[in-house]
Write a protein that holds these residues in place. Structure first.
Motif, short mmCIF file in Angstrom:
data_model
loop_
_atom_site.label_atom_id
_atom_site.label_comp_id
_atom_site.label_asym_id
_atom_site.label_seq_id
_atom_site.Cartn_x
_atom_site.Cartn_y
_atom_site.Cartn_z
N ALA A 145 -1.47 -4.75 0.66
CA ALA A 145 -1.16 -3.34 0.92
C ALA A 145 0.35 -3.13 0.96
O ALA A 145 0.86 -2.12 0.44
N ALA A 146 1.07 -4.08 1.55
CA ALA A 146 2.54 -3.98 1.60
C ALA A 146 3.11 -3.98 0.19
O ALA A 146 4.04 -3.22 -0.13
N HIS A 147 2.55 -4.81 -0.67
CA HIS A 147 3.00 -4.87 -2.05
C HIS A 147 2.75 -3.53 -2.75
O HIS A 147 3.61 -3.02 -3.48
N ARG A 148 1.58 -2.96 -2.51
CA ARG A 148 1.27 -1.64 -3.12
C ARG A 148 2.21 -0.57 -2.57
O ARG A 148 2.64 0.32 -3.31
N ALA A 149 2.52 -0.65 -1.27
CA ALA A 149 3.45 0.33 -0.68
C ALA A 149 4.81 0.24 -1.37
O ALA A 149 5.46 1.25 -1.64
N LYS A 150 5.20 -0.98 -1.68
CA LYS A 150 6.48 -1.17 -2.38
C LYS A 150 6.40 -0.55 -3.77
O LYS A 150 7.32 0.14 -4.21
N GLN A 151 5.29 -0.81 -4.46
CA GLN A 151 5.14 -0.25 -5.81
C GLN A 151 5.14 1.28 -5.78
O GLN A 151 5.62 1.92 -6.71
#
Ligand code: FNR
Length: 334
Positions: A145-151
């Motif tokens: 989820a953190a990775h998606r938030a970054k994207q």
């Protein structure tokens, strides 16, 4: 100070006013962003809130509070979230997202998980005791989820460790009765949050907040003293700010009054030497200014007053005889 900028990890908020994460229950079973979310968050950006934190957003479908929660458990969610980010950035504000798992407070048809198989109350479903595999999967879900938030372009991540949801459940000695490495003493109960933070930080290098419930308001439950200890460890792990809320682990309602949670932000800030956010019944600009001037917190989180008054910040600037700093969209005729 309320209108002074504030910098964390090269991200500079134009003022110290934060929109507290607030579930809108305006999505549907897909967890996708709707028109409502665009209008709602962009309106507070037009209103000059320095940092807007998007509501508790579920890292797994099983971790939703309700079937109307926003989701970030799938790559399909990124595009909608990105449009919210872009519209808020377009109005000159920063935007964060609160990553959440509801644990035993999920109101869903599916099986739900918690550290131990104890329901929140008689009207809630009894959760399954999370297996070690489910714990690992959930930690991975926070990191994904953190990775998606970054994207999606978010500026800040806040991990939801408060209000009796999954992370808070692991921390609580009254809810977490495990006798494996994720339970037991304070360090054991802290392990789940610790591993979530470590996993998130592998995918996210921006500002990282953790919201906690500093007091359980129940005999034998967590107190601010426990949270000073946890906050010290979170600081060592690289967490930038503790957002000090309280309650929600049990169906008890504490006595509330203006600024009732500010002492928690103050105690954690002073004793654990980490920046804090104050939240809860802060409604007046002078009250917010006092909290900052007295060194009780670094940021002011506003909840319901920003639901009622999306342009609160503009009114506050005039009450505190301050000019809004650029970028200030739409100034004509204000
Ligand atoms: C909340 N709150 C909340 N907190 C949180 O950490 N994640 C969330 O998604 C929500 N959702 C939510 C929805 C609604 C409608 C309200 C009113 C509140 C709590 C909120 O962020 C804040 O901490 C409290 O409302 C106390 O601050 P105020 O409202 O007294 O300024």
């Amino acid at each position: 100070m309320l209108f002074d900028s504030y910098t964390i990890k090269q991200v500079t908020f134009k003022n110290r006013i934060v929109m507290s994460p607030m579930c809108m229950y305006a999505s549907d079973d897909t967890g996708e962003v709707k028109d409502w979310h665009h209008i709602h968050y962009a309106t507070r950006a037009v209103g000059q809130v320095g940092l807007i934190i998007v509501e508790a957003t579920a890292v797994t479908a099983q971790g939703r509070i309700s079937p109307q929660d926003l989701g970030i458990w799938h790559d399909d969610h990124i595009e909608g979230l990105q449009r919210v980010v872009d519209s808020v950035h377009g109005q000159g504000s920063h935007i964060g997202i609160q990553l959440a798992h509801a644990g035993r407070k999920a109101v869903l048809e599916t099986p739900i998980i918690a550290p131990s198989a104890i329901p929140f109350s008689e009207t809630f479903k009894t959760p399954d005791e999370a297996t070690l595999q489910q714990i690992q999967e959930t930690i991975t879900a926070f990191a994904d989820a953190a990775h998606r938030a970054k994207q999606a372009g978010f500026d800040v991540i806040e991990i939801h460790g408060a209000h009796g949801y999954l992370i808070n459940e692991f921390l609580s000695p009254l809810i977490n009765l495990r006798n494996d490495e994720y339970g037991g003493d304070r360090d054991g109960r802290f392990r789940f949050l610790q591993e979530v933070v470590i996993a998130v930080k592998q995918r996210w290098d921006g500002p990282l907040f953790v919201r906690i419930s500093a007091h359980e308001y129940v005999d034998g439950g967590l107190t601010p003293e426990d949270h000073v200890y946890f906050a010290g460890k979170l600081k060592e792990l690289g967490v930038d700010l503790i957002d000090a809320s309280s309650g929600g682990t049990f169906p008890v309602v504490p006595k509330t009054y203006p600024g009732y949670q500010v002492p928690f932000a103050e105690e954690i800030r002073t004793k654990a030497n980490i920046p804090t956010g104050a939240v809860g019944f802060i409604t007046e600009p002078e009250q917010a200014e006092e909290i900052l001037q007295s060194g009780r917190a670094d940021l002011i989180f506003l909840g319901r007053v920003l639901l009622r008054e999306p342009y609160w910040v503009r009114t506050a600037a005039s009450r505190l005889h301050t000019e809004l700093k650029p970028p200030v969209p739409y100034t004509r005729g204000w």
